[in-house]
Motif scaffolding. Sequence first.
Motif, PDB file in Angstrom:
ATOM      1  N   SER A 139      31.117  36.033  39.267  1.00 16.64           N
ATOM      2  CA  SER A 139      30.987  37.478  39.065  1.00 16.64           C
ATOM      3  C   SER A 139      32.186  38.224  39.627  1.00 16.64           C
ATOM      4  N   ARG A 140      32.809  37.701  40.680  1.00 13.34           N
ATOM      5  CA  ARG A 140      34.008  38.346  41.206  1.00 13.34           C
ATOM      6  C   ARG A 140      35.175  38.245  40.226  1.00 13.34           C
ATOM      7  N   LYS A 141      35.243  37.132  39.492  1.00 11.28           N
ATOM      8  CA  LYS A 141      36.347  36.931  38.560  1.00 11.28           C
ATOM      9  C   LYS A 141      36.085  37.590  37.206  1.00 11.28           C
ATOM     10  N   LYS A 142      34.868  37.435  36.681  1.00 10.89           N
ATOM     11  CA  LYS A 142      34.560  37.898  35.326  1.00 10.89           C
ATOM     12  C   LYS A 142      33.958  39.297  35.282  1.00 10.89           C
ATOM     13  N   GLY A 143      33.323  39.736  36.412  1.00 10.61           N
ATOM     14  CA  GLY A 143      32.569  40.968  36.359  1.00 10.61           C
ATOM     15  C   GLY A 143      31.152  40.695  35.878  1.00 10.61           C
ATOM     16  N   PHE A 144      30.323  41.724  35.819  1.00 14.26           N
ATOM     17  CA  PHE A 144      28.943  41.540  35.376  1.00 14.26           C
ATOM     18  C   PHE A 144      28.371  42.865  34.890  1.00 14.26           C
ATOM     19  N   ARG A 145      27.223  42.782  34.235  1.00 13.24           N
ATOM     20  CA  ARG A 145      26.531  43.956  33.684  1.00 13.24           C
ATOM     21  C   ARG A 145      25.171  44.083  34.345  1.00 13.24           C
ATOM     22  N   VAL A 146      24.856  45.277  34.809  1.00 15.63           N
ATOM     23  CA  VAL A 146      23.573  45.546  35.470  1.00 15.63           C
ATOM     24  C   VAL A 146      22.829  46.605  34.668  1.00 15.63           C
ATOM     25  N   VAL A 160      20.568  41.440  34.971  1.00  8.37           N
ATOM     26  CA  VAL A 160      21.978  41.194  35.272  1.00  8.37           C
ATOM     27  C   VAL A 160      22.491  40.107  34.343  1.00  8.37           C
ATOM     28  N   LYS A 161      23.684  40.315  33.827  1.00  2.82           N
ATOM     29  CA  LYS A 161      24.304  39.340  32.923  1.00  2.82           C
ATOM     30  C   LYS A 161      25.726  39.075  33.394  1.00  2.82           C
ATOM     31  N   VAL A 162      26.033  37.786  33.602  1.00  2.00           N
ATOM     32  CA  VAL A 162      27.381  37.354  33.994  1.00  2.00           C
ATOM     33  C   VAL A 162      27.920  36.452  32.887  1.00  2.00           C
ATOM     34  N   GLY A 163      29.002  36.838  32.271  1.00  2.25           N
ATOM     35  CA  GLY A 163      29.544  36.038  31.168  1.00  2.25           C
ATOM     36  C   GLY A 163      28.629  36.105  29.958  1.00  2.25           C
ATOM     37  N   ARG A 164      28.599  35.056  29.185  1.00  2.00           N
ATOM     38  CA  ARG A 164      27.828  35.047  27.936  1.00  2.00           C
ATOM     39  C   ARG A 164      26.440  34.434  28.092  1.00  2.00           C
TER      40      ARG A 164
END
Length: 779
Positions: A139-146, A160-164
């Motif tokens: 999550s630090r590298k790719k970011g995430f959606r909340v 929460v979604k991290v990546g695909r």
Amino acid sequence: MASENNTNQEIDIRRILGVCLRHWYWFVIGVLLCGGLGVLYFLRTTPKYQTQASIMLRQGGDSQIFNGLGGGALDMFGLTMNGVAADEVEVLTSRDLMYQTLDALNLWQSHRYKDGLRWMGEFPATTFRLDTVQLTEASRKKGFRVEIKQMRKGGYKVKVKVGRFKRSTTKVADLDAPISTCAGKIALTLRKPWNEDASAYSIYCPVQKAGVVDGYQKAVTVSLRKKESNIIDLKTTSDMPRRDEALLATIIELYNQNTVADKNSMATNTAAFINERLNIITNELSEAEDAVADYKSQNKLTDLSEEAKLVLQTNTMEQRELAGIETQLNLVNYIEEFLQDETKRFSLLPANLGIEDNSLTSFISEYNKMLLQRMRVLRTATDENPVVEQLNDQLLSMRQNIIASIGSVRESLTITRDGLLERDSEFNSRIKNVPSQERQYVQIKRQQVLKEELYLYLYQKREENALMLAATSTPVRVIDRPKVNTLTAKPSLKMLALICLVLGMGIPAALLYLKELMDNKLHDPKDYENRVNAPFAGQIVENSRGANIAIHEAEKTVSAELFRQLRTNLRFMIPAEIKSPVILVTSSINGEGKSYVASNLALSLAILGKKVVLVGLDIRKPMLAKYFGLHDKGCLTSYLSDATFTIDDTILPSGEHKNLDVIPCGVVPPNPNELLQNDRLDDLFIELRKRYEYIIVDTAPMAMVSDTFLLNRICDMTLFVSRANYTPIDMIDFINGIIEEKKMKNVACLLNGVRNTRAGYGYGYGYGYGYGYGYGGGK
């Protein structure tokens, strides 16, 4: 010819309109469907607006105050136009400036809330604040959606979604404590009151993620208003206009700050250099003044001799020029010492010292510009960056060039100084009669004057540099502050309605075009009439009732009237000198309704009061006996193959009208082609011409068998029957070929199976046909 083309074009337009009118419901469905999709798209799509701002680059130096101070030397701190304006456009769109802007506005997070079917952007106030407590490496590298949603029964659902593929859903009663998710521990703080079932989400992007900066770079467009103009337009379009206003305003503000900081850095460095040299010259000037005072005191000198005064006055101009040369040599030596000092390797060179050599001044200016570029790159890169290393190499090369230029300037100044000193020695020889004490005094005084001139020169430059540093203005002037243009909303409701209307009409039209393009059948009587190279005898509507006999005496149906019209047309087409004409009714392929047409044509002539006989010569697929309900034994084929049969044995009453007789085909023979070449067939028609006024002959399809071609010897007229929505258009070429080669006599054409679209009879256009004929079944 032009009139004919115009007529064909008019007929084509009518046909196209006819097809569209017959399928009007396609267009209604298309418009309703596209309209519904358009409404759904409009309700789901967040409107986007264009935000724009305009700035103007200032010309020349930073202020009009410098017009008389330093001249061209101070222009290097200002901005020139044309080529520089294009360079500043690149600076305004640089990743470094965009990175600073995103950092200043904290746009590493994007917030939205649910409003109906739309996700509306939030800026600067957001529904909730997202704080990271402890994130995972991914999550630090790719970011995430909340995404957070308030549930009806209380509490909150956090997705929460991290990546695909990495996702998690957490339900919490409140948001007081950090929440453990697949992205790590996060903290959420509500900033606005919520309704039930309200939703909002935030996208967290790491600062190191280059895609975020690239995305904003592509969204902002920076361009010169005109090619030779110094006005720059900044534009961006998104569904968050308030954020866009802040984005453009911050870009302009940071651009001003960076440019002013670069210029102030150069001026500050120059001020430090001047102060350093002033301290040295002050000490030297103080020593020279002390030497003058000590000498006069030691030798008790009060006044100079008149001769010494005269020599000094005469030598004034040379002394001043020599002082200037010494000053230039000192400045050149100062610059060389600065360059050779490794501790100042990447420091800006003093640029406003008044060095008179233009070449050296130009080298110093270019060196400082490249050094400023290196400073900008180092804001977002390290010393190992290839761009930085390349700039280091270029700076080293330029330093060497400057040192070489300093050597050349020093050599030139030394030659000039030597010449002045030589002339000065001549003046000294003139004062050798002056007392030695006064000569020594002149020499000591000269050193004091030189130091004083250099001191005053440096002091003046220090004041100019301080004044410039204090009066520095912003390099750009804001003409139009960032403003949202509400007229550029996308999607536009009017444009969307127009697009839906065009698609709703265009898609059905395209489908109809493809349908027509792929359809190789005949449809339109007018089109059929234009294609065939033979007289058009008429058209017959489709047999919707399914009855084989469509005409009766005193009947007023559409079919009956069209058969009466066919009867009239054929009577005009048959030459008047022909008595008891033989009319062959044929077709190109099976199933086109020739037997149906032959039967009803014969009956219509009989109703007119004419003596008519209907002969069945389609001996491969006979149908007349079935149509009239007659037996087919001992009929035409028996007559042709058996000499014991007479003509009277083959003729049967039709049962439909007293004036109509029928000669059915009979049993299908094994050799139909040879049978049709029998001489008894010729004798039969000779006798029939004596007994009947009209002989109608039902024959075989000409494109499938050659039987009908054998009957050309006995006929007076050939009626080709084609069927709408059934006969391939290619068969028109077959029919025209027969006509051109004159294989059949007096050919006329008829279109059968035309859909009746009117309440009365006449020309009807349409599709479909209810009457079946085929060599695999009935005609």
